[in-house]
Write a protein that holds these residues in place. Structure first.
Motif, PDB file in Angstrom:
ATOM      1  N   HIS A 132      38.941   8.366  15.566  1.00  0.00           N
ATOM      2  CA  HIS A 132      38.924   8.143  14.119  1.00  0.00           C
ATOM      3  C   HIS A 132      37.810   7.200  13.685  1.00  0.00           C
ATOM      4  O   HIS A 132      37.273   7.336  12.583  1.00  0.00           O
TER       5      HIS A 132
ATOM      6  N   SER B  29      47.582  11.811   5.429  1.00  0.00           N
ATOM      7  CA  SER B  29      47.955  10.463   4.979  1.00  0.00           C
ATOM      8  C   SER B  29      48.871  10.461   3.768  1.00  0.00           C
ATOM      9  O   SER B  29      49.435   9.423   3.421  1.00  0.00           O
TER      10      SER B  29
ATOM     11  N   GLY C 188      36.896   2.414   5.426  1.00  0.00           N
ATOM     12  CA  GLY C 188      38.293   2.807   5.456  1.00  0.00           C
ATOM     13  C   GLY C 188      39.237   1.656   5.151  1.00  0.00           C
ATOM     14  O   GLY C 188      38.820   0.500   4.999  1.00  0.00           O
TER      15      GLY C 188
ATOM     16  N   ALA D  30      40.705  10.535   4.523  1.00  0.00           N
ATOM     17  CA  ALA D  30      42.142  10.521   4.295  1.00  0.00           C
ATOM     18  C   ALA D  30      42.482  11.438   3.125  1.00  0.00           C
ATOM     19  O   ALA D  30      41.601  11.951   2.434  1.00  0.00           O
TER      20      ALA D  30
ATOM     21  N   LEU E 235      46.993   5.014  -1.050  1.00  0.00           N
ATOM     22  CA  LEU E 235      46.596   6.066  -0.122  1.00  0.00           C
ATOM     23  C   LEU E 235      47.766   6.995   0.176  1.00  0.00           C
ATOM     24  O   LEU E 235      47.619   8.222   0.205  1.00  0.00           O
TER      25      LEU E 235
ATOM     26  N   GLN F 141      44.505  10.090  14.443  1.00  0.00           N
ATOM     27  CA  GLN F 141      45.070   9.525  13.220  1.00  0.00           C
ATOM     28  C   GLN F 141      45.046  10.542  12.086  1.00  0.00           C
ATOM     29  O   GLN F 141      46.058  10.767  11.414  1.00  0.00           O
ATOM     30  N   LEU F 142      43.885  11.151  11.861  1.00  0.00           N
ATOM     31  CA  LEU F 142      43.745  12.209  10.875  1.00  0.00           C
ATOM     32  C   LEU F 142      43.214  13.434  11.618  1.00  0.00           C
ATOM     33  O   LEU F 142      42.032  13.516  11.931  1.00  0.00           O
TER      34      LEU F 142
ATOM     35  N   ASP G  40      43.058  18.600   9.257  1.00  0.00           N
ATOM     36  CA  ASP G  40      42.719  18.096   7.926  1.00  0.00           C
ATOM     37  C   ASP G  40      41.285  18.453   7.570  1.00  0.00           C
ATOM     38  O   ASP G  40      40.986  18.833   6.429  1.00  0.00           O
TER      39      ASP G  40
ATOM     40  N   SER H 277      37.405   7.650   6.066  1.00  0.00           N
ATOM     41  CA  SER H 277      38.852   7.534   5.937  1.00  0.00           C
ATOM     42  C   SER H 277      39.245   7.279   4.474  1.00  0.00           C
ATOM     43  O   SER H 277      39.010   8.136   3.620  1.00  0.00           O
ATOM     44  N   LEU H 278      39.813   6.126   4.150  1.00  0.00           N
ATOM     45  CA  LEU H 278      40.105   5.787   2.754  1.00  0.00           C
ATOM     46  C   LEU H 278      38.859   5.926   1.888  1.00  0.00           C
ATOM     47  O   LEU H 278      38.925   6.444   0.764  1.00  0.00           O
TER      48      LEU H 278
END
Length: 284
Positions: free
Chosen positions: A262, A136, A40, A132, A211, A237-238, A242, A106-107
């Protein structure tokens, strides 16, 4: 056991492409099915220190430092996440590891999506761990990400990771709410895996900017490979919403991990490993 000792037997790899040097560790039997691990934003290959060695018992594992992170150099320009995916694609081709199963956190999950869309022949399957790309890409998230990039809290904490690891109060301060469901329960090894490489980063701001601008929903119909959604049930966070939207659009199964935030790949690595191995076993 330190991050370095967990990666014993892995070898350093380097790939140069359009002005960017991408660094990675590779390990596991050369004949094993390839699997690529993408971290991430603000993370590094060290984040996979619990999962990579276990996967490498049977698979050829490539743990990547994304551009601007860890030991990899920054991109000359990063208008979006496509260039990140292109660098990973080049490394996969040079290592002869395609098609590969791609696990992204994540990323890294969004980079995996971009790789699957741009170079579908390189991606055998996707595991999107707290990916993400939806929450995001909102205006609120863009402002928050800009603030995080300006403050760079991780860089301030990284040199003191041992102190963080030994203090319940510091673990709550660093990893509470947004990152881990139970920050105090993080082991010293987990804290090291999350913090030790942050001072090596050369440019995380470009990733944060890209992002915030990258909403993949219009392109998800182009993801043709089997996909698994993997999410912490207490990800602040996410959010889990999602995961539901990704699962619906990708027609993908969703596996949630109870009492997990997360940072699921470090907070609950055994559960993540079971989910990944079960999914990939079915895909054989």
């Amino acid at each position: 056991m330190t991050v370095a000792s967990r990666y014993a037997g892995f070898e350093e790899r380097s790939s140069e492409f359009r002005g960017t040097r991408l660094q990675a560790l590779v390990g596991g039997p050369p004949e094993g099915l390839p699997i690529v691990l993408l971290h991430g934003v603000g993370g590094s290959r060290s984040n996979w220190a619990f999962l990579a060695p276990e996967l490498a018992k049977t698979r050829r594992v490539l743990a990547v430092d994304l551009p601007g992170h860890g030991r990899s150099s920054a991109l000359p320009a990063a208008p979006g996440l496509g260039p990140y995916a292109d660098r990973v694609a080049k490394l996969l081709e040079e290592e002869g590891l395609a098609p590969a199963d791609v696990v992204g956190h994540s990323l890294g999950g969004l980079v995996g999506i971009r790789l699957a869309v741009r170079r579908p022949e390189l991606v055998r399957s996707l595991v999107l761990a707290a990916a993400a790309g939806i929450t995001s890409s909102t205006l609120r998230a863009e402002r928050l990400l800009a603030l995080v990039g300006w403050i760079q809290p991780g860089r301030r904490v990284s040199p003191h990771w041992r102190a963080v690891a030994g203090s319940a109060a510091l673990k709550r301060a660093v990893f509470g709410h947004w990152f881990a469901a139970d920050p105090v329960a993080l082991s010293a090894d987990a804290v090291e895996a999350l913090l030790v490489d942050i001072n090596l980063h050369s440019d995380t701001q470009s990733a944060l900017n890209a992002l915030a601008r990258d909403d993949p929903r219009a392109d998800l119909h182009d993801v043709q490979c089997p996909t698994l959604m993997l999410w912490g049930a207490k990800d602040n966070q996410l959010p889990l919403e999602d995961a539901f939207e990704y699962a619906r659009r990708l027609r993908a199964p969703l596996r949630t991990i109870a009492e997990c935030g997360h940072l699921l790949i470090v907070e609950r690595p055994a559960a993540c490993l079971d989910a990944v191995e079960t999914f990939l076993r079915v895909r054989k």
